[in-house]
Design a protein around this motif. Sequence first.
Motif, PDB file in Angstrom:
ATOM      1  N   UNK A   9      -5.113   0.584 -11.428  1.00 32.24           N
ATOM      2  CA  UNK A   9      -5.127   1.653 -10.432  1.00 32.24           C
ATOM      3  C   UNK A   9      -3.774   2.340 -10.339  1.00 32.24           C
ATOM      4  N   UNK A  10      -2.698   1.546 -10.202  1.00 33.90           N
ATOM      5  CA  UNK A  10      -1.384   2.151 -10.023  1.00 33.90           C
ATOM      6  C   UNK A  10      -0.868   2.774 -11.324  1.00 33.90           C
ATOM      7  N   UNK A  11      -1.258   2.220 -12.483  1.00 38.37           N
ATOM      8  CA  UNK A  11      -0.860   2.838 -13.753  1.00 38.37           C
ATOM      9  C   UNK A  11      -1.565   4.175 -13.943  1.00 38.37           C
ATOM     10  N   UNK A  12      -2.800   4.263 -13.481  1.00 39.46           N
ATOM     11  CA  UNK A  12      -3.504   5.541 -13.548  1.00 39.46           C
ATOM     12  C   UNK A  12      -2.817   6.594 -12.687  1.00 39.46           C
ATOM     13  N   UNK A  13      -2.361   6.197 -11.514  1.00 42.12           N
ATOM     14  CA  UNK A  13      -1.635   7.133 -10.654  1.00 42.12           C
ATOM     15  C   UNK A  13      -0.306   7.531 -11.284  1.00 42.12           C
ATOM     16  N   UNK A  14       0.373   6.550 -11.877  1.00 38.36           N
ATOM     17  CA  UNK A  14       1.661   6.836 -12.511  1.00 38.36           C
ATOM     18  C   UNK A  14       1.490   7.806 -13.675  1.00 38.36           C
ATOM     19  N   UNK A  15       0.449   7.621 -14.477  1.00 38.15           N
ATOM     20  CA  UNK A  15       0.212   8.512 -15.616  1.00 38.15           C
ATOM     21  C   UNK A  15      -0.096   9.926 -15.141  1.00 38.15           C
ATOM     22  N   UNK A  16      -0.850  10.057 -14.059  1.00 36.06           N
ATOM     23  CA  UNK A  16      -1.205  11.385 -13.565  1.00 36.06           C
ATOM     24  C   UNK A  16       0.009  12.117 -13.021  1.00 36.06           C
ATOM     25  N   UNK A  17       0.950  11.399 -12.419  1.00 36.32           N
ATOM     26  CA  UNK A  17       2.131  12.045 -11.839  1.00 36.32           C
ATOM     27  C   UNK A  17       3.348  11.978 -12.749  1.00 36.32           C
ATOM     28  N   UNK A  18       3.222  11.373 -13.928  1.00 39.62           N
ATOM     29  CA  UNK A  18       4.341  11.299 -14.863  1.00 39.62           C
ATOM     30  C   UNK A  18       5.456  10.385 -14.400  1.00 39.62           C
ATOM     31  N   UNK A  19       5.099   9.258 -13.771  1.00 34.90           N
ATOM     32  CA  UNK A  19       6.105   8.324 -13.270  1.00 34.90           C
ATOM     33  C   UNK A  19       6.095   7.047 -14.108  1.00 34.90           C
ATOM     34  N   UNK A  71       0.820  -1.210   0.000  1.00 35.56           N
ATOM     35  CA  UNK A  71       0.000   0.000   0.000  1.00 35.56           C
ATOM     36  C   UNK A  71       0.854   1.259   0.000  1.00 35.56           C
ATOM     37  N   UNK A  72       2.029   1.209   0.645  1.00 41.09           N
ATOM     38  CA  UNK A  72       2.909   2.368   0.656  1.00 41.09           C
ATOM     39  C   UNK A  72       3.382   2.761  -0.730  1.00 41.09           C
ATOM     40  N   UNK A  73       3.570   1.786  -1.622  1.00 46.51           N
ATOM     41  CA  UNK A  73       3.993   2.083  -2.993  1.00 46.51           C
ATOM     42  C   UNK A  73       2.909   2.845  -3.740  1.00 46.51           C
ATOM     43  N   UNK A  74       1.661   2.462  -3.578  1.00 48.08           N
ATOM     44  CA  UNK A  74       0.558   3.177  -4.226  1.00 48.08           C
ATOM     45  C   UNK A  74       0.494   4.619  -3.738  1.00 48.08           C
ATOM     46  N   UNK A  75       0.685   4.817  -2.424  1.00 46.01           N
ATOM     47  CA  UNK A  75       0.633   6.174  -1.875  1.00 46.01           C
ATOM     48  C   UNK A  75       1.784   7.004  -2.424  1.00 46.01           C
ATOM     49  N   UNK A  76       2.957   6.388  -2.596  1.00 46.87           N
ATOM     50  CA  UNK A  76       4.088   7.103  -3.188  1.00 46.87           C
ATOM     51  C   UNK A  76       3.772   7.537  -4.608  1.00 46.87           C
ATOM     52  N   UNK A  77       3.150   6.678  -5.389  1.00 40.40           N
ATOM     53  CA  UNK A  77       2.796   7.022  -6.765  1.00 40.40           C
ATOM     54  C   UNK A  77       1.741   8.120  -6.811  1.00 40.40           C
TER      55      UNK A  77
END
Length: 459
Positions: A174-184, A109-115
């Motif tokens: 879910x995590x790819x969506x977060x990565x795309x929003x933050x450019x990671x 869960x910590x990795x998702x929060x980081x993203x």
Amino acid sequence: MFTSKRYFWILGPLVCLFLGGAVPAQQNQNLTGAAFLLDVRGVIGPATSDYVQRAMARGSAEGAALIILRMDTPGGLDTAMREIIQDILASPVPVVGYIAPSGARAASAGTYIMYASHIAAMAPATNLGAATPVHLPMGGRLPEKTPPPGEGEEAGTSSEDTLTRKAINDAVAYIKGLAAQRGRNERWAEKAVREAASLSAQEALEMEVIDLIARDVSALLKRLDGRTVDVVGGEMTLQTTGMTVIPVEPNWRDRLLAIIANPNVAYILMLVGIYGLIFEMANPGFVLPGVVGTISLLLALYAFQVLPISSAGLALMLLGIAFMAAEIFVPSFGALGIGGVIAFVIGSVILLDTNVPGYDISWPLIVAAAVSSAGFLYMVLFLTARSQRRPVVSGREQMLGATGKVTAVSEDKITVRVHGELWSAQVREPVILGQRVRVMELEGLVLIVKPELEENLHD
């Protein structure tokens, strides 16, 4: 009995304590332009999400310029993680996910929060990753390769594998969506979910999973100065040189929630509550067991409301306790009691519907509770059986066969002393004063007696 005055002296200090704890700390300080530092340590659960949500709302209301989530966590519950991420995405204040100090980690869960954080930072010698969801079906396993849609069904894949793929695919999206929003890095994000991959701080920086490395909070603020972040209100340029750092500690409510949301504590509270109510119903008027039981049960139900419990496990536990209690009032030669202990243990094992480390009930606690319940049940059955073998000490049955002594003889009445009491008696054979007799029948309040073979004319 408790009087209203005694209740006042007991409840008054508690009310003052809670009202005092409810007042926000540092309410008179000027926090505009400061950085709020939140420590997220240990398993992420309901208490963690409540703490972060309150602190972020306070930071937004009081004009904080930055919120730092300093993390060291092995992961946690999916629901709590998503609540934290929703707060981060909706925050008008930039949020920095910071894995620190050295040796810390942000797994699962910590990795998702980081993203999800606006800025991701790590201290040297830290790591993140291993974001595979662990809430899988019983006996489920991670598929080596996700088949194209429909292929698994044709190959006869079990429903457990289908549910596993759904959980994995949902987490990947879910995590790819977060990565795309933050450019990671989206590719590594998917790898962290599907393959439970992990990265060190330097590797995460090189692969564009994080934005920077800082050894401590002071170094972090220096590295952040001049960076531009995209928040809900638009782009913002950070000015962190000389920024004041305000540590935000959990309030009494978050601490209380952290205690009672511990699965072992919630489990004990439920047992205390149920047994307290059973004792009160069996012994009306004691009051204290009922009060303690009610409070404990309400706290347990609140904890279960925020924990991912299995309804089947809870139902089995309640059924087991009901069977054990029924054995006390309706003796069934142990059938109800033994069945109750079995149902209680099975329900305890499957009570929490999660495989997240730190969110399971301790086996020693389950064994101790089962043994204690079984021991209490055995004691009740033993005492019941012993009472049935004990000679009758009252009523008609107690009089039949008892011996006594003739105390008075007249033409129309004989009086005998039996068990220290004087009774009117009738005899079919002559008796003399002081002769011992045995009770054969009881007709109303008149004893039918006969002389004993051996006579005792002395007191």
